[in-house]
Design an enzyme around this catalytic site. Structure first.
Site, PDB file in Angstrom:
ATOM      1  N   HIS A   1       0.858  -1.189   0.000  1.00 59.72           N
ATOM      2  CA  HIS A   1       0.000   0.000   0.000  1.00 59.72           C
ATOM      3  C   HIS A   1       0.891   1.235   0.000  1.00 59.72           C
ATOM      4  O   HIS A   1       1.762   1.376   0.849  1.00 59.72           O
ATOM      5  CB  HIS A   1      -0.897  -0.019   1.238  1.00 59.72           C
TER       6      HIS A   1
ATOM      7  N   ALA B   1     -10.985   6.481  -6.403  1.00 60.59           N
ATOM      8  CA  ALA B   1     -11.137   5.041  -6.473  1.00 60.59           C
ATOM      9  C   ALA B   1     -12.097   4.710  -7.611  1.00 60.59           C
ATOM     10  O   ALA B   1     -12.888   5.562  -8.037  1.00 60.59           O
ATOM     11  CB  ALA B   1     -11.695   4.501  -5.156  1.00 60.59           C
TER      12      ALA B   1
ATOM     13  N   LYS C   1     -19.297   0.730 -15.923  1.00 64.22           N
ATOM     14  CA  LYS C   1     -18.170   1.534 -16.384  1.00 64.22           C
ATOM     15  C   LYS C   1     -17.034   1.514 -15.349  1.00 64.22           C
ATOM     16  O   LYS C   1     -15.859   1.374 -15.704  1.00 64.22           O
ATOM     17  CB  LYS C   1     -18.619   2.965 -16.658  1.00 64.22           C
TER      18      LYS C   1
ATOM     19  N   ASP D   1      -7.971  12.340  -8.201  1.00 68.61           N
ATOM     20  CA  ASP D   1      -7.510  11.159  -7.469  1.00 68.61           C
ATOM     21  C   ASP D   1      -8.751  10.446  -6.956  1.00 68.61           C
ATOM     22  O   ASP D   1      -9.421  10.934  -6.055  1.00 68.61           O
ATOM     23  CB  ASP D   1      -6.594  11.564  -6.308  1.00 68.61           C
TER      24      ASP D   1
ATOM     25  N   GLY E   1      -9.667  18.176  -7.391  1.00 64.32           N
ATOM     26  CA  GLY E   1      -8.541  18.460  -6.519  1.00 64.32           C
ATOM     27  C   GLY E   1      -8.611  19.789  -5.808  1.00 64.32           C
ATOM     28  O   GLY E   1      -7.841  20.052  -4.875  1.00 64.32           O
TER      29      GLY E   1
END
Length: 354
Positions: A119, A179, A229, A177, A311
């Site tokens: 990680h 997930a 998607k 950024d 961001g």
């Protein structure tokens, strides 16, 4: 009750000392401490110092390498491959970033794959560094199984994040950024620690039923962002980070929290682009500024005061916390206090006086 706030520089120093006490060299300890505090400064508590106790536990269990250095095993043209040698993820990631930036300056593009890593914190840690040097960066990483394929109920894919950093001039840089699941698994872990419910569209339980209970979500499966998607994007990231690099993939990526027999063997991809091979950097930054202004000055729907770019929220949070300090939830504060105390250190030393 007003939460206690901590000085970010003092937290970096304290975290560095914790990792040094766990047997990590001073240089490597500093890198990992910086990567974790970076997340807390941006308001991403799930990937900040809340991860330090599990990192230390795995180091002490011999599941993360303290000494052996990551190795550049291949470099040809604009491509390179790094074997992380099971080192701390942020140490491996920073080496890969530097290699990608070096190749990009030489050829215009730097494509670096990584295997046998752990990680490595938030992708934005690396993207911000590339932005500060005037380069574009794409970062991908796979992760332990947490998300079922669309139509399935058993986890197979990780939350497999993607980040893109693109520098601007006077305007804030573009820094996406995210997930590929609706939310990061770490946020569900944090909700479970705090005893909080989660939104019903975050996850399903073991029977495939949407749940608001984080404990049931952790036993079940996270949901992909955008349905099929997000599932497709997560698979693409796994194919590049896992299969292409020779790292683990799918359920083969070991859990940071639950597997105490094997290293994680995570794979990463770093793709850097040297803007100046295409356009003069000042011209590109000028064009970026104009683009961002057009986006932000566009018509707004009712109730929206401002259009933000990816961001920007985290960047503002960072500026605020650099000045006012970093608050922790009580459970994270307790865990960090206990960890520091185990090494004869005091978390209170990093507090900002009220």
């Amino acid at each position: 009750m007003i939460p206690t706030c901590y000085c970010w520089t003092s937290l970096e120093t304290l975290a560095t000392e914790v990792f040094k006490h766990a047997g990590v060299s001073a240089a490597k300890a500093k890198i990992v401490a910086e990567s974790l505090v970076h997340a807390d400064l941006r308001g991403i508590e799930s990937h900040g110092l809340s991860r330090m106790p599990i990192y230390v536990k795995r180091i002490e269990a011999g599941l993360i390498e303290r000494v052996v250095e990551p190795q550049l095993v291949m470099q040809e043209g604009a491509a390179a491959l790094i074997d992380g040698k099971n080192q701390l993820g942020a140490v491996v990631g920073l080496m890969a970033l530097e290699q990608a930036l070096k190749l990009a300056r030489q050829t215009g593009i730097g494509f670096v794959g990584v295997r046998h890593s752990n990680h490595f914190g938030t992708c934005s840690y690396y993207a911000e560094r590339a932005i500060s040097q005037g380069l574009i960066l794409l970062v991908l990483t796979n992760a332990p199984e947490a998300m079922a394929p669309s139509g399935g109920i058993r986890p197979f894919l990780g939350t497999n994040p993607i980040a893109v950093g693109i520098p601007a001039g006077q305007e804030p840089a573009f820094l996406l950024d995210m997930a590929t699941s609706v939310t990061a698994r770490g946020k569900i872990v944090m909700a479970a620690k705090k005893g909080e419910a989660i939104p019903a569209d975050w996850a399903i339980d073991q029977n495939g039923i949407p749940t608001t209970k984080p404990e049931q979500a952790l036993l079940g499966s996270l949901l992909p962002i955008g349905g099929a998607k997000g599932y497709g994007l997560a698979m693409f990231i796994d194919l590049l980070c896992g299969l292409l690099t020779g790292a683990a993939f799918g359920p083969g990526v070991k859990s940071l929290y639950d597997n105490w027999e094997h290293p994680q063997n995570i794979g990463h991809i770093f793709l850097a682009i040297d803007i100046q091979k295409f356009l003069p950097l000042p011209l590109f930054q000028q064009n970026m500024d104009e683009y961002i202004r057009q986006v932000k000055n566009g018509p707004k729907k009712e109730g929206t005061s401002e259009i933000l770019i990816p961001g920007e929220i985290e960047s503002r949070k960072r500026r605020e916390r650099l000045q006012k300090g970093i608050p922790f939830s009580l459970n994270v504060e307790d865990e960090l206090s206990q960890l520091c105390a185990a090494y004869g250190l005091d978390l209170k030393a990093a507090r900002i006086a009220p």
